[in-house]
Design an enzyme around this catalytic site. Sequence first.
Site, PDB file in Angstrom:
ATOM      1  N   CYS A   2       0.852  -1.181   0.000  1.00 40.83           N
ATOM      2  CA  CYS A   2       0.000   0.000   0.000  1.00 40.83           C
ATOM      3  C   CYS A   2       0.886   1.228   0.000  1.00 40.83           C
ATOM      4  O   CYS A   2       2.106   1.136   0.070  1.00 40.83           O
ATOM      5  CB  CYS A   2      -0.867  -0.017   1.243  1.00 40.83           C
ATOM      6  SG  CYS A   2      -1.626  -1.619   1.506  1.00 40.83           S
ATOM      7  N   ARG A  27       1.076   2.020  -6.044  1.00 39.36           N
ATOM      8  CA  ARG A  27       1.380   0.978  -5.059  1.00 39.36           C
ATOM      9  C   ARG A  27       0.154   0.117  -4.746  1.00 39.36           C
ATOM     10  O   ARG A  27       0.273  -0.909  -4.074  1.00 39.36           O
ATOM     11  CB  ARG A  27       1.891   1.604  -3.763  1.00 39.36           C
ATOM     12  CG  ARG A  27       3.178   2.382  -3.943  1.00 39.36           C
ATOM     13  CD  ARG A  27       3.602   2.992  -2.643  1.00 39.36           C
ATOM     14  NE  ARG A  27       4.031   1.984  -1.704  1.00 39.36           N
ATOM     15  CZ  ARG A  27       5.260   1.510  -1.620  1.00 39.36           C
ATOM     16  NH1 ARG A  27       6.194   1.975  -2.414  1.00 39.36           N
ATOM     17  NH2 ARG A  27       5.583   0.595  -0.740  1.00 39.36           N
ATOM     18  N   TRP A  75      -3.744  -1.968  -1.343  1.00 40.85           N
ATOM     19  CA  TRP A  75      -3.754  -3.146  -2.201  1.00 40.85           C
ATOM     20  C   TRP A  75      -3.925  -4.318  -1.248  1.00 40.85           C
ATOM     21  O   TRP A  75      -3.038  -4.614  -0.466  1.00 40.85           O
ATOM     22  CB  TRP A  75      -2.444  -3.244  -2.974  1.00 40.85           C
ATOM     23  CG  TRP A  75      -2.437  -4.299  -4.018  1.00 40.85           C
ATOM     24  CD1 TRP A  75      -2.929  -4.205  -5.291  1.00 40.85           C
ATOM     25  CD2 TRP A  75      -1.896  -5.621  -3.910  1.00 40.85           C
ATOM     26  NE1 TRP A  75      -2.730  -5.377  -5.957  1.00 40.85           N
ATOM     27  CE2 TRP A  75      -2.107  -6.268  -5.142  1.00 40.85           C
ATOM     28  CE3 TRP A  75      -1.271  -6.323  -2.886  1.00 40.85           C
ATOM     29  CZ2 TRP A  75      -1.704  -7.575  -5.380  1.00 40.85           C
ATOM     30  CZ3 TRP A  75      -0.869  -7.630  -3.121  1.00 40.85           C
ATOM     31  CH2 TRP A  75      -1.082  -8.242  -4.358  1.00 40.85           C
ATOM     32  N   ASN A 101       1.603   0.097   5.841  1.00 41.12           N
ATOM     33  CA  ASN A 101       2.025  -0.666   4.663  1.00 41.12           C
ATOM     34  C   ASN A 101       2.897  -1.798   5.164  1.00 41.12           C
ATOM     35  O   ASN A 101       3.838  -1.554   5.924  1.00 41.12           O
ATOM     36  CB  ASN A 101       2.812   0.244   3.714  1.00 41.12           C
ATOM     37  CG  ASN A 101       3.511  -0.539   2.614  1.00 41.12           C
ATOM     38  OD1 ASN A 101       3.007  -1.564   2.166  1.00 41.12           O
ATOM     39  ND2 ASN A 101       4.660  -0.063   2.186  1.00 41.12           N
ATOM     40  N   GLY A 102       2.590  -3.034   4.767  1.00 45.80           N
ATOM     41  CA  GLY A 102       3.367  -4.176   5.234  1.00 45.80           C
ATOM     42  C   GLY A 102       2.435  -5.295   5.657  1.00 45.80           C
ATOM     43  O   GLY A 102       1.236  -5.251   5.393  1.00 45.80           O
ATOM     44  N   GLU A 483       9.499 -10.743 -22.216  1.00 45.08           N
ATOM     45  CA  GLU A 483       9.122  -9.403 -21.757  1.00 45.08           C
ATOM     46  C   GLU A 483       8.016  -8.815 -22.646  1.00 45.08           C
ATOM     47  O   GLU A 483       7.080  -8.194 -22.146  1.00 45.08           O
ATOM     48  CB  GLU A 483      10.370  -8.503 -21.737  1.00 45.08           C
ATOM     49  CG  GLU A 483      10.130  -7.050 -21.418  1.00 45.08           C
ATOM     50  CD  GLU A 483       9.478  -6.806 -20.059  1.00 45.08           C
ATOM     51  OE1 GLU A 483       9.374  -7.730 -19.240  1.00 45.08           O
ATOM     52  OE2 GLU A 483       9.047  -5.665 -19.834  1.00 45.08           O
ATOM     53  N   LYS A 487       4.430  -7.658 -21.184  1.00 47.05           N
ATOM     54  CA  LYS A 487       3.915  -6.294 -21.375  1.00 47.05           C
ATOM     55  C   LYS A 487       2.516  -6.347 -21.954  1.00 47.05           C
ATOM     56  O   LYS A 487       1.628  -5.619 -21.535  1.00 47.05           O
ATOM     57  CB  LYS A 487       4.811  -5.542 -22.340  1.00 47.05           C
ATOM     58  CG  LYS A 487       5.814  -4.509 -22.025  1.00 47.05           C
ATOM     59  CD  LYS A 487       5.959  -3.740 -20.812  1.00 47.05           C
ATOM     60  CE  LYS A 487       5.812  -4.440 -19.527  1.00 47.05           C
ATOM     61  NZ  LYS A 487       6.937  -4.490 -18.637  1.00 47.05           N
ATOM     62  N   GLU A 490      -0.160  -7.878 -19.347  1.00 46.57           N
ATOM     63  CA  GLU A 490      -0.476  -7.142 -18.126  1.00 46.57           C
ATOM     64  C   GLU A 490      -1.288  -5.871 -18.385  1.00 46.57           C
ATOM     65  O   GLU A 490      -2.040  -5.459 -17.518  1.00 46.57           O
ATOM     66  CB  GLU A 490       0.775  -6.836 -17.299  1.00 46.57           C
ATOM     67  CG  GLU A 490       1.721  -5.845 -17.907  1.00 46.57           C
ATOM     68  CD  GLU A 490       2.938  -5.602 -17.033  1.00 46.57           C
ATOM     69  OE1 GLU A 490       2.840  -5.646 -15.817  1.00 46.57           O
ATOM     70  OE2 GLU A 490       4.009  -5.344 -17.618  1.00 46.57           O
ATOM     71  N   HIS A 506       7.900 -28.220 -29.592  1.00 47.39           N
ATOM     72  CA  HIS A 506       7.695 -29.238 -28.547  1.00 47.39           C
ATOM     73  C   HIS A 506       6.377 -29.025 -27.805  1.00 47.39           C
ATOM     74  O   HIS A 506       6.202 -29.515 -26.701  1.00 47.39           O
ATOM     75  CB  HIS A 506       8.873 -29.223 -27.567  1.00 47.39           C
ATOM     76  CG  HIS A 506      10.183 -29.504 -28.237  1.00 47.39           C
ATOM     77  ND1 HIS A 506      10.507 -30.743 -28.736  1.00 47.39           N
ATOM     78  CD2 HIS A 506      11.230 -28.702 -28.525  1.00 47.39           C
ATOM     79  CE1 HIS A 506      11.708 -30.695 -29.302  1.00 47.39           C
ATOM     80  NE2 HIS A 506      12.169 -29.459 -29.190  1.00 47.39           N
ATOM     81  N   LYS A 605       2.354  -1.486  -8.435  1.00 50.02           N
ATOM     82  CA  LYS A 605       3.696  -1.211  -8.950  1.00 50.02           C
ATOM     83  C   LYS A 605       4.777  -1.877  -8.102  1.00 50.02           C
ATOM     84  O   LYS A 605       5.726  -2.433  -8.630  1.00 50.02           O
ATOM     85  CB  LYS A 605       3.908   0.313  -8.994  1.00 50.02           C
ATOM     86  CG  LYS A 605       5.273   0.750  -9.490  1.00 50.02           C
ATOM     87  CD  LYS A 605       5.373   0.612 -10.988  1.00 50.02           C
ATOM     88  CE  LYS A 605       6.723   1.056 -11.514  1.00 50.02           C
ATOM     89  NZ  LYS A 605       6.974   0.459 -12.829  1.00 50.02           N
TER      90      LYS A 605
HETATM   91  C1  F6R Z   1       5.969  -5.679 -15.070  1.00 51.24           C
HETATM   92  C2  F6R Z   1       6.525  -5.222 -13.813  1.00 51.24           C
HETATM   93  C3  F6R Z   1       6.826  -6.222 -12.758  1.00 51.24           C
HETATM   94  C4  F6R Z   1       8.096  -5.818 -11.991  1.00 51.24           C
HETATM   95  C5  F6R Z   1       8.313  -6.761 -10.807  1.00 51.24           C
HETATM   96  C6  F6R Z   1       9.594  -6.423 -10.060  1.00 51.24           C
HETATM   97  O1  F6R Z   1       5.799  -4.630 -15.975  1.00 51.24           O
HETATM   98  O2  F6R Z   1       6.713  -4.040 -13.613  1.00 51.24           O
HETATM   99  O3  F6R Z   1       6.944  -7.506 -13.284  1.00 51.24           O
HETATM  100  O4  F6R Z   1       9.174  -5.860 -12.870  1.00 51.24           O
HETATM  101  O5  F6R Z   1       7.229  -6.658  -9.919  1.00 51.24           O
HETATM  102  O6  F6R Z   1       9.567  -5.124  -9.575  1.00 51.24           O
HETATM  103  P1  F6R Z   1      10.894  -4.376  -9.167  1.00 51.24           P
HETATM  104  O7  F6R Z   1      11.695  -4.176 -10.403  1.00 51.24           O
HETATM  105  O8  F6R Z   1      10.434  -3.087  -8.561  1.00 51.24           O
HETATM  106  O9  F6R Z   1      11.605  -5.254  -8.183  1.00 51.24           O
END
Ligand code: F6R
Length: 610
Positions: A2, A27, A75, A101-102, A483, A487, A490, A506, A605
Amino acid sequence: MCGIVGYIGERQATEVCLAGLKRLEYRGYDSAGIAVVQDDGTLEVTKVVGKLANLAQALEEQPVDGTLGVGHTRWATHGKPSKINSHPHTSNDGRIALVHNGIIENYAELRDQLTEEGFEFVSETDTEVIVHLVDKYYDGDLAEAFRMAARDLEGAFAVGIVCADNPDQMVAARRFSPLVVGIGEGENFIASDMGAVREWTDQVYVIDDDEMAVITRDSIELTDLEGNPVEREPYTIPWPADAAQKGGHKHFMHKEIHEQPRAMRECLLGRLSDPEKSINLEGLNMSEQEIQSLRKVVFTACGTAYHAGLVGRFLMEKLARIPSEADLAAELRARDPVVLDGTLAIVVSQSGETADTLVALRELKEKGAKVVSVVNVVDSSIARESDGVVYIQAGPEIGVASTKAYTLQILTIALIVAHFADVRGAASEHELIELRRAMLKLPEQAQELLEREEDVKRVAEKYYESPNALYLGRGVNLPSAMEGALKLKEISYIHAEGYSAGEMKHGPIALVEPNLFTVAIAVKGDVYDKMIGNIQEIKARSGPVIGVAFDGDTEIPRQADDVLWVPECPELVSPVTTAIPLQLLSYHIADMLGREIDQPRNLAKTVTVE
Ligand code: F6R
């Protein structure tokens, strides 16, 4: 996961908290709330389900006056998103309010104990135990009450607490979850990260584990959780106040994709300026002798950062000739990894606060690995717990889907690899010069790629209604395929798989049909011919193919239905350039589908829970 914000000063606390929370919405955003100590000495709590806009509307309908308050964007971890479960949580007499937060790991046990002692629980959250504990120990001194409460708590917290009895004090504390105190004049702030307070100040104290701050309008007292004073120099936030705004772009993600050329230049600044000269990596904190005696490198990270780690593994073996592996941070501890002498862990994280990555870091460190992190957020937990840290210098990344951090992570890792290859004599002088030259060209090539956005948009228009997608790559561009697929899924919610093109036959080839489009990364290099073979296999089964190819390639346009062109570069640095059209493709597909690009469903995030 959060976000928390707190304010004490002369302005309306609701205004400051709302503006700060807006910056932290990445967050988490399933509910939000604010508690304000009103001028008449009462505490008013406003909570809503859903995004911050709902909280802003609730406060507009029922304004709250007061210059001391704490706010929260949530969150959910314990208890579904609901008004009752959202923060701030309050003591039974409604005089103490707390945002958190935690995760409190022993909350069930504490809840039973406190219930027996007569405290009444209204929510399903772990957080509520903290406010009742503070209330239990409160005897007129809020800070002391929290200190005593902290002794009972197991787990992670960053908290902000206010009490109606004291309109001139806010208490904040941290264990494992990030927290900063923003330093103002006649006003002070708390927040989960610096970006949330940058609008008002560029001076912050970064709070460490087991530390707390007792904050008034004119003073900030830092102590540990035993009450011993802590001396700390303020940290100056290096980016301007408007860096966290959208700057004319429709979404943060779009802005951040477009920031890549500038961010790459900044990442290279002071580290690499002349291909004929060695790379300078301040912060790496490794002597030449240490680099020479390395026997193994382990990359660990989550999500997009893990994909950057996979590129790192490839480069480290191929160029620096050091045996390497890349591990998903969430999986690393489960197998009790064997850490040999001479192991270097390279921990990759944009936020520097990802719980799984932090746990993996601690595991590797405890087992004797030297830890170097590749991080964006300065002074974050991962940065501070590492033996060395090489910042990617991307500036704030707000969009939930990581874009500029990814390419900058690869670039930073490539700098480390090139430095190791140089020190260990693993590559010839000619190879090193060519690699450094290629890295120096990347900002300009990234700019060229952005200028081709309309071409990518045209491809997006053709495919945005497809229900499924397959991304294929090989070698150093296998992570690019993974990746690209991440992208797309998500932010557009289209099902996408990132796969080794060699593995396709396979199993996944069974999926190929006209409704599934395949993105094939087929830039010239070691695996080019094999990629062409894979494209033909898909075409033979009526699957549409988007090729990603170097400018001037004549074969790929013959094989593929559409081509995303990238400027030619050595294959080893191409994951940086191939990423950009794939980011734009996902962005435009998601935009055409009307998705909430900066805040995709179910995501946050920064994932500060394991
Ligand atoms: C995808 C994305 C996540 C982060 C992952 C790690 O677009 O942003 O997969 O890459 O949660 O986050 P960090 O880099 O902050 O450790």
